[in-house]
Design an enzyme around this catalytic site. Structure first.
Site, mmCIF file in Angstrom:
data_model
loop_
_atom_site.group_PDB
_atom_site.id
_atom_site.type_symbol
_atom_site.label_atom_id
_atom_site.label_comp_id
_atom_site.label_asym_id
_atom_site.label_seq_id
_atom_site.Cartn_x
_atom_site.Cartn_y
_atom_site.Cartn_z
ATOM 1 N N GLU A 12 76.510 4.683 69.363
ATOM 2 C CA GLU A 12 75.797 5.704 70.141
ATOM 3 C C GLU A 12 74.304 5.676 69.845
ATOM 4 O O GLU A 12 73.896 5.776 68.686
ATOM 5 C CB GLU A 12 76.349 7.099 69.833
ATOM 6 C CG GLU A 12 75.710 8.188 70.680
ATOM 7 C CD GLU A 12 76.373 9.541 70.508
ATOM 8 O OE1 GLU A 12 75.722 10.549 70.819
ATOM 9 O OE2 GLU A 12 77.534 9.591 70.068
ATOM 10 N N LYS A 63 80.872 18.094 66.655
ATOM 11 C CA LYS A 63 80.941 16.685 67.043
ATOM 12 C C LYS A 63 79.679 15.965 66.597
ATOM 13 O O LYS A 63 79.728 14.820 66.108
ATOM 14 C CB LYS A 63 81.114 16.568 68.559
ATOM 15 C CG LYS A 63 81.335 15.144 69.062
ATOM 16 C CD LYS A 63 80.054 14.423 69.404
ATOM 17 C CE LYS A 63 80.334 13.014 69.923
ATOM 18 N NZ LYS A 63 79.105 12.245 70.190
ATOM 19 N N ASP A 87 88.669 6.231 56.288
ATOM 20 C CA ASP A 87 89.468 6.644 57.437
ATOM 21 C C ASP A 87 88.773 7.784 58.178
ATOM 22 O O ASP A 87 88.945 8.961 57.851
ATOM 23 C CB ASP A 87 90.857 7.077 56.966
ATOM 24 C CG ASP A 87 91.813 7.347 58.119
ATOM 25 O OD1 ASP A 87 91.361 7.426 59.276
ATOM 26 O OD2 ASP A 87 93.021 7.486 57.859
ATOM 27 N N HIS A 112 67.270 10.637 73.407
ATOM 28 C CA HIS A 112 68.544 9.979 73.647
ATOM 29 C C HIS A 112 68.471 9.079 74.879
ATOM 30 O O HIS A 112 68.970 7.954 74.866
ATOM 31 C CB HIS A 112 69.629 11.024 73.834
ATOM 32 C CG HIS A 112 70.997 10.447 74.020
ATOM 33 N ND1 HIS A 112 71.750 9.979 72.966
ATOM 34 C CD2 HIS A 112 71.738 10.250 75.135
ATOM 35 C CE1 HIS A 112 72.902 9.518 73.423
ATOM 36 N NE2 HIS A 112 72.923 9.680 74.731
#
Length: 439
Positions: free
Chosen positions: A83, A267, A283, A381
């Site tokens: 990202e 998130k 993990d 972004h």
């Protein structure tokens, strides 16, 4: 090395080779380890031994976030992520944190929780009492299953017995085994302990054991980080520091009251934490499960961070969440690049890794809230997203930046437009007429 630092103004402006060389110098990477970074680090044969049905490898960018100070130590943070803007935003937030002395972080002992589900019990309270009376016998069986962890100072730390008198399949008892796994992630060890203890539990209770597996809600293995940032460090040419702090606190308030915002808030935190987990062979799916379950531990989904302004006007922030990570066993040792990532981090324990990852999550949240409170999240972004669109259109080398700049200037970051610009650019270089041109 004594001169190790994570601060490099304008690091992103360096050519790729120069960035890699500087990180290698800071981390003391060997030539072989540097080559792993350039060739992907995993052979097909190694991949074939890691999972089933392998047919190839899938590469992702391996980046480094700079500027981090955690508990007074300079830290380079390896990240594997696709990202755009995450690494840049994280490095910038870490630089802001330096104005307040960097991040202070801590963690609990690495205690994981295993669960043994017992059915067909005539009296739950009697069975619970019998289990508690056999705690030492359970300890002996559990620790015999993981001698290497016990040798390192880990092992059985107690048990909890939880009754569920009314479930869709009838009453049941769940035995929680608390186990210190030291520097391992702990899943394999805890599962082995549950398997070993299950027959003893069945024998002493007369019940039928069903599930025997770890829990990914590692709420006894939390890590936290805090930061203090003076308002002048947060100021931008368009926004004074006090106004930025006000915007951050208003954004935080929305996450406190609205789970729809809290989900996006968290998130963003996991953007950073997951990327470090991927780089180090940990993990990330287990971390996600634990973090989001912890965010809803009181029955309402809430943000994992808190932000406030103290009496002197300084912005304060704190994050706390379960982080069951390891530096030994599993992919942390099986994947050559995971070993390189741990060397770059220069950590000596799983707890130290968890503390750095907590600081990364807090920094990522700071970057997102600051952007939302000022120019908005899209500005930086989209500039990086435009590069991805240019690459998807087939641009290469210098073409990528030229097309990305046009896409941003036009505020038209679409694949079709990128393809048009690429045809125009290549046509102007070769002298061929552009599509739609008339000679």
């Amino acid at each position: 090395m004594s001169s190790r630092t994570s601060r490099y103004p304008g690091f992103y402006r360096l050519p790729l080779e120069a960035r890699a060389r500087w990180v290698a110098e800071q981390a003391g990477l060997t030539l072989e380890e540097q080559m792993l970074l350039t060739n992907g680090g995993l052979t097909l044969e190694e991949a074939d031994h890691m999972v089933e049905n392998v047919i190839g490898r899938f590469a992702l960018p391996f980046a480094v976030a700079v500027n981090f100070q955690v508990n007074g130590r300079e830290v380079l943070v390896p990240m594997v992520i696709e990202e755009p803007s995450v690494v840049a935003a994280l490095s910038h937030a870490a630089r802001l944190a330096r104005a307040g002395g960097g991040f202070l972080a801590g963690s609990e002992e690495p205690i994981m929780r295993g669960q043994i589900q017992v059915m067909d019990l005539s009296d739950l309270s009697v069975a619970a009492r019998v289990i508690e009376e056999h705690t030492e016998a359970i300890r002996a069986v559990a620790e015999a299953a993981t001698p290497s962890i016990v040798a390192r100072g880990g092992g059985f730390r107690g048990l909890e017995v939880v009754p569920f008198p009314a479930t869709p399949v009838g009453p049941m008892l769940v035995v929680h085994l608390l186990y210190d796994v030291r520097d391992a992630m702990g899943a394999n060890a805890v599962n082995a302990v549950c398997e070993a203890v299950a027959p003893l539990i069945a024998g002493i209770t007369g019940g039928r054991v069903v599930l025997r597996i770890l829990s990914n809600l590692a709420d006894r293995r939390r890590a936290w980080a805090e930061v203090r940032i003076p308002p002048e460090a947060l100021a931008t040419p368009d926004f004074p520091g006090d106004e930025v702090i006000r915007g951050i606190l208003e954004a935080q308030a929305l996450a406190e009251v609205d789970p729809y915002r809290a989900a996006t808030h968290n998130k963003g935190i996991m953007n950073g934490i997951d990327a470090v987990a991927l780089a180090t062979g940990n993990d990330w799916r287990a971390l996600e499960a634990g973090a989001h379950a912890y965010a809803a531990r009181d029955g309402r989904y809430r943000p994992l961070t808190r932000w406030w302004r103290d009496e002197s006007g300084v912005l304060g922030g704190r994050i706390e969440l379960p982080l069951a990570v390891g530096i030994v066993g599993g992919a942390t040792q099986a994947h050559p690049l995971a070993r390189v990532a741990l060397k770059i981090l220069n950590v000596s324990s799983a707890r130290e890794l968890a503390e750095i990852m907590a600081a990364v999550g807090l920094a990522q949240n700071l970057a997102a809230l600051r952007a939302l409170a000022t120019e908005g999240i899209q500005r930086g972004h989209m500039a990086l997203h435009a590069r991805q669109i240019a690459m998807a259109a087939g641009a290469a080398g210098e073409e990528i930046d030229r097309i990305a700049e046009r896409l941003v200037a036009e505020q038209n970051i679409r694949l079709a437009r990128a393809r048009e610009l690429l045809r125009e650019l290549r046509g102007s270089i070769t002298g061929e007429p552009r599509e739609g041109a008339h000679g």
